[in-house]
Scaffold this active site. Structure first.
Site, PDB file in Angstrom:
ATOM      1  N   GLY A 159      58.442  18.992  52.296  1.00 46.54           N
ATOM      2  CA  GLY A 159      59.241  19.592  51.232  1.00 46.54           C
ATOM      3  C   GLY A 159      60.385  18.709  50.799  1.00 46.54           C
ATOM      4  O   GLY A 159      60.720  17.704  51.418  1.00 46.54           O
TER       5      GLY A 159
ATOM      6  N   GLY B 179      64.290  19.363  48.809  1.00 52.25           N
ATOM      7  CA  GLY B 179      65.268  20.265  48.207  1.00 52.25           C
ATOM      8  C   GLY B 179      66.476  19.510  47.707  1.00 52.25           C
ATOM      9  O   GLY B 179      66.476  18.282  47.610  1.00 52.25           O
ATOM     10  N   GLY B 180      67.540  20.267  47.388  1.00 59.29           N
ATOM     11  CA  GLY B 180      68.739  19.643  46.857  1.00 59.29           C
ATOM     12  C   GLY B 180      69.415  18.726  47.847  1.00 59.29           C
ATOM     13  O   GLY B 180      70.150  17.816  47.484  1.00 59.29           O
ATOM     14  N   TYR B 181      69.189  18.970  49.154  1.00 56.03           N
ATOM     15  CA  TYR B 181      69.816  18.154  50.198  1.00 56.03           C
ATOM     16  C   TYR B 181      69.055  16.861  50.417  1.00 56.03           C
ATOM     17  O   TYR B 181      69.631  15.805  50.625  1.00 56.03           O
ATOM     18  CB  TYR B 181      69.849  18.977  51.489  1.00 56.03           C
ATOM     19  N   GLY B 182      67.744  16.917  50.413  1.00 52.60           N
ATOM     20  CA  GLY B 182      66.916  15.749  50.683  1.00 52.60           C
ATOM     21  C   GLY B 182      65.529  16.190  51.105  1.00 52.60           C
ATOM     22  O   GLY B 182      65.143  17.342  50.938  1.00 52.60           O
ATOM     23  N   LYS B 183      64.774  15.276  51.688  1.00 53.22           N
ATOM     24  CA  LYS B 183      63.413  15.589  52.113  1.00 53.22           C
ATOM     25  C   LYS B 183      63.409  16.225  53.494  1.00 53.22           C
ATOM     26  O   LYS B 183      64.297  16.000  54.311  1.00 53.22           O
ATOM     27  CB  LYS B 183      62.553  14.320  52.113  1.00 53.22           C
ATOM     28  N   VAL B 184      62.352  17.022  53.731  1.00 51.75           N
ATOM     29  CA  VAL B 184      62.165  17.692  55.016  1.00 51.75           C
ATOM     30  C   VAL B 184      60.842  17.222  55.613  1.00 51.75           C
ATOM     31  O   VAL B 184      59.820  17.186  54.907  1.00 51.75           O
ATOM     32  CB  VAL B 184      62.170  19.226  54.850  1.00 51.75           C
TER      33      VAL B 184
ATOM     34  N   LYS C 111      65.539  17.614  58.398  1.00 47.62           N
ATOM     35  CA  LYS C 111      66.033  17.557  57.022  1.00 47.62           C
ATOM     36  C   LYS C 111      66.973  16.360  56.895  1.00 47.62           C
ATOM     37  O   LYS C 111      68.047  16.313  57.485  1.00 47.62           O
ATOM     38  CB  LYS C 111      66.757  18.862  56.658  1.00 47.62           C
TER      39      LYS C 111
ATOM     40  N   ASP D 212      75.027  31.975  49.854  1.00 48.19           N
ATOM     41  CA  ASP D 212      73.900  31.489  49.049  1.00 48.19           C
ATOM     42  C   ASP D 212      72.613  32.224  49.438  1.00 48.19           C
ATOM     43  O   ASP D 212      71.575  31.605  49.664  1.00 48.19           O
ATOM     44  CB  ASP D 212      73.735  29.981  49.223  1.00 48.19           C
TER      45      ASP D 212
END
Length: 968
Positions: free
Chosen positions: A654, A656-661, A675, A771
């Site tokens: 995956g 997301g806004g933080y980075g890859k997982v 993450k 959130d």
């Protein structure tokens, strides 16, 4: 003079360094500087630094690097509003209220602020025409331009503001008619979501168009008083079955009969028709059970007998029928109405009440005044005793010479033996004499000397008339003080005094707000107080009706009047030269020192491992420079690279806004999700540290577990337990292959609610997630819910107040409007987001999509008289549409709508939510989440980004939920 190459290089380097280091977007910073250049007086710390967000300029709120709110009430600003306002393209709130020396035309460029939701300019001196460009602000919810000097007509373009809730143009110099849709141009009749039309005290004229009102509208206030309207009141007024307050008084030229369907308005509480030329029969108000205040004085209604509806209005407090030609004997039951306070039915030019006035012994304890001057009453009976409140019968036969009647009833008000009650004033709680205060201070109700914030409250249509009743003012004092304190404004007490009715029939009284723990408010305090009153965050008790506030300028010891440029022209070259030279030198030194300091704090790229957490340059969520870790282990980068096969694509689950997982397997065999922060991530060091500190100290089966983290080789990596079935959002959209029927959705929600309730009620200190959304709820192998992503979370209540002031963060569509408007975060903000999640679960629709907000859609579609509340078209088709398949849906929807109440105080706690969902689940015949899983069906798939979720600042869903507490 030619600049040396070194100076050119230094200046260029300085410019780049400042851009890199500044917290404020360069366009926004430039716009704010342009705005303040047009002011002669400005907030004191706007002269400090060049970084409004980073330097925390008073009244400025930012989200990431963008300025999203300007709130500067009662700061004595003077000058005009520059067209540079258009640079603030992310601005959502603009409040310059109570700056009476701020004026001039409103720049048309304000119409380019496409994200603006609140435009509040109450009590300034803006003049000229209202720009038609305001009609471009399609997200606008709150428009308050009252108490200025605007002239010209109301722009027809304002009819495009389809999201408008509060519309206040009162107390200006507006002229012309009310614009309506003409087949080409929009009109005010298009504003079907607007609740408030406040257009009184202007010079508006012409007839009131019939199409201005229609059955699709949701108006609760229509205030057209003190204008120059002519012609008839349109019969379409009777279609506004949501109406609560109506003022058509003091137009003087309204004619014709009152529409016969007026008694369709069964929610109407205040009716003002006085001082016009209305004709026809006295309106029939039968069935208007909410009606409390009626004034139809000074009209030309046909002579008639006493109306039968006089005694059928159970909520009636005040009845004014001066100068009409009503005849007959007043019924005794009128005086026994439980709420009645004032009855004024003078003759003057015509009332002819006659016979015996029988008040009886069971008259209302609330009744304070009966004014029946100049009628034809010949006798009085008061149940064997005298009426001991104010009764005025002067000018009636009973008071003729020689009748021997009581002087108590026959004296004019100015000659009465009864002294008028003194004007109300908040009592002081002093054990002895009040203390002596400095000249700029007053004694507070708590007997402390301080400099209060002062102003006047105006109530446009209170439902009572007894101004001597201290219980009303006590309620008001308590409510105002409680609201300020609940929003962390340092207020000790409030004082009210001198209530009176002004020339336009508004009730006004003075308000003083005293600071707590200090003798004087700060500029930020005053802006906060002003905003709470200007945007109607404070809602008074319903008896007071709609209000507005005009604040006085507050005197600050540290606010200095900035001279205009013309006053310093003779010294301008010297000042500019010295200032620029000094500023450049200081800025270069500061920039170099800051850059060197920051570089020293960064981990070296070739370090195999961070030496200590003390080297972190992040702000700790717990007030310490060392993270508080309970059970989370530290990994080095090489360990994580090994368990993820060098972060291979095969293990990529995956983004997301933080980075890859990435999926990884520890040497022990435990599956984990890794993450990894990527450059440019929307989550920074503070969010990284927050997640570590909070997750390392919370342990609950419905909260995702943090296994550890890595801060090595300039990497920021979080390691979680592996949760195989992805996010709830993926299940609702079909991406994950997990199929959730009604009972399974309830079980998932119950688990998520338990996790959030644990954070609120059992974590120490309590934690607000901030959130909550479907992409932050994960599903394990048995479809048990796990709340994840704590990067935006906040510890709450460490100071015992259960709230914290913070910049607004969260995801659009789920964001609590009260938190958004006030920046006061409480656990009820999570409750609001969870309510939106509940609606998303029932509909499988995004909370905010193509301008449609699921909360509003649900409220509009709801019909409690039908099965499934008539929501068939909104519900997820996957769930089916039979009541048996959706058992408990009605109770579920009621709970969700309680969670998304505008005011946090009206929402349940998460503990209550858990109990309610458990009851709904029993109705649906479902077992608890722990026993649920053997029969669950899955499609073959590889789970995607169960930990990334949507960025909290993802603007793909453009727009925000309702940002106003909907006041009456």
């Amino acid at each position: 003079m030619e600049l040396s190459p070194w100076l050119v290089f230094s200046l260029g380097f300085l410019a780049q360094a400042l851009v890199i280091l500044a917290d404020t977007n360069a366009q926004d910073a430039s716009g704010l500087n342009g705005i303040q250049d047009s002011w002669n007086k400005k907030p004191s710390n706007w002269r400090v630094g060049t970084d409004p967000c980073g330097d925390k300029w008073n009244g400025i709120s930012c989200t990431t690097s963008r300025v999203t709110a300007i709130r500067l009430s009662s700061l004595g600003l003077s000058g005009s509003l520059s067209g540079d306002i258009q640079s603030l393209s992310e601005l959502q709130t603009l409040d310059f209220s109570y700056n009476k020396d701020l004026g001039g035309p409103l720049p048309a460029s304000i119409g380019s602020l496409s994200n603006l939701e609140n435009l509040i300019l109450v009590g300034c001196s803006f003049s000229g025409e209202i720009p038609k460009e305001l009609g471009q602000l399609t997200k606008l919810r709150f428009l308050s331009l009252n108490s200025n000097k605007f002239s010209g007509s109301i722009p027809a373009s304002l009819g495009r503001l389809s999201n408008l809730y509060w519309f206040d143009l009162a107390d200006n110099k507006l002229s012309g008619g009310l614009p309506v849709f003409d087949g080409t141009n929009p009109g005010l009749d298009n504003l079907t979501n607007t609740k408030h039309f406040h257009f009184g005290v202007n010079q508006l004229s012409g007839t009131i168009p019939s199409q201005i009102f229609n059955s699709n509208m949701t108006l609760i206030h229509v205030l057209l008083d003190n204008n120059n309207f002519t012609g008839r009141i349109p019969p379409t007024l009777g279609l506004l079955n949501t109406l609560e307050v109506m003022r058509f008084d003091n137009n003087y030229q309204l004619t014709g009969p009152v529409p016969s369907n007026i008694n369709n308005l069964t929610k109407l509480a205040e009716l003002h028709l006085e001082n016009n030329q209305l004709t026809g029969p006295l309106p029939d108000l039968t069935g208007m059970i909410a009606l409390s205040f009626v004034d139809m004085s000074n009209n030309s209604f046909n002579a008639s007998g006493v109306p039968s509806w006089f005694t059928t209005l159970p909520s009636l407090t005040s009845l004014y029928l001066e100068n009409l030609r009503v005849t007959g004997q007043l019924p005794q039951a009128l005086f026994s109405l439980p709420a009645v306070q004032t009855l004024v039915c003078r003759r003057l030019r015509g009332n002819r009440f006659n016979g015996t006035l029988t008040i009886g012994s069971d008259y209302s304890t609330q009744l304070q005044l009966i004014d029946l001057r100049d009628n034809q009453i010949s006798q009085i009976t008061v149940g064997g005793s005298q009426y001991n409140k104010q009764l005025i019968l002067v000018g009636n036969p009973i008071c003729s010479p020689g009748t021997g009647s009581s002087e108590k009833y026959c004296a004019s008000p100015g000659q009465s033996n009864q002294a008028a009650p003194p004007p109300y004033s908040t009592p002081m709680n002093c054990s002895g004499l009040p203390p002596p205060c400095l000249s700029d201070q007053l004694v507070s109700p708590g007997c402390v000397c301080a400099v209060p914030y002062r102003g006047t409250l105006f109530f446009r249509s209170p439902s009572f008339s007894d101004l001597s009743n201290g219980s009303y003012w006590g309620q008001l004092e308590t409510g105002i003080r409680a609201k300020f304190r609940s929003l962390s404004v340092p207020v000790d007490s409030v004082a009210l005094h001198d209530p009176s009715v002004n020339s336009v029939n508004n009730l006004q009284l003075a308000l003083e707000v005293f600071p707590s723990g200090k003798t004087q408010f700060s500029e930020q305090d005053i802006s906060d107080i002003g905003f709470i009153l200007s945007n109607q965050t404070y809602k008074p008790p319903s008896v007071f009706g709609p209000y507005y506030f005009l604040g006085q300028p507050y005197s600050f010891a540290n606010v200095v009047l900035i001279p205009s440029k013309s006053k310093a022209n003779n010294r301008l070259p010297l000042i500019v030269g010295a200032s620029v030279g000094g500023a450049v030198l200081v800025a270069i030194v500061l920039a170099l020192v800051t850059i060197v300091a920051r570089r020293k704090k960064r981990p070296k790229q070739n370090e195999e491992r961070s030496q200590s957490f003390v080297s972190w340059d992040m702000k700790s969520t717990s007030g310490s420079s060392v993270p508080q870790l309970r059970g989370a282990r530290t990994f080095n980068f090489d360990e994580l690279r090994k368990i993820t096969s060098n972060f291979s694509e095969a293990n990529d689950i995956g983004n997301g806004g933080y980075g890859k997982v990435y999926r990884g397997t520890l040497p022990s065999g435990q599956l984990v999700a890794v993450k990894r922060c990527q450059q440019g991530s929307l989550q920074g060091s503070l969010e990284f540290r927050t997640e570590i500190e909070l997750l390392s100290r919370v342990h609950h089966k419905n909260v995702v577990s943090l296994v550890g983290f890595c801060l090595d080789q300039a990497e920021q990596i979080l390691v979680y337990e592996y949760v195989p079935n992805g996010t709830l959002k993926e299940s609702l959209t079909g991406k994950s292959g997990v199929r959730l029927d009604w009972r399974r959705r309830l079980r998932v929600l119950l688990g998520a609610a338990k996790g959030i309730a644990y954070l609120h009620e059992l974590a120490d200190p309590p934690i607000v997630h901030r959130d909550i959304k479907s992409s932050n709820v994960l599903l394990d192998e048995r479809l048990n819910a796990k709340v994840s992503d704590f990067g935006l979370s906040k510890p709450l209540g460490e100071d015992g107040r259960g709230q914290v002031t913070t910049q607004v963060k969260g995801t659009m569509g789920y964001l609590d409007p009260e938190y958004y408007m006030t920046q006061q975060l409480t656990d009820k903000s999570d409750v609001y987001s969870f309510g939106v999640l509940m609606l998303e679960m029932a509909t499988a629709r995004k909370p905010l999509e193509r301008g449609r907000y699921i909360v509003r859609e649900m409220k509009v579609a709801l019909d409690r008289t039908k099965d499934l509340y008539g929501l068939h078209d909104l519900l997820d088709p996957v769930l089916g549409s039979s009541p048996s398949a959706l058992a408990g849906l009605e109770q579920y929807v009621d709970l969700a709508l309680r969670c998304v109440e505008e005011a946090g105080a009206d929402r349940p706690s998460m503990g209550e939510v858990v109990g309610e969902i458990e009851r709904v689940l029993k109705m649906a015949g479902g077992p608890g989440p722990e026993s649920a899983s053997n029969s669950m069906s899955y499609a073959s798939r590889t789970p995607r980004h169960p930990y990334g979720g949507d960025s909290p600042f993802d603007h793909s869903n453009s727009g925000l939920p309702s940002a106003r507490v909907e006041p009456k």
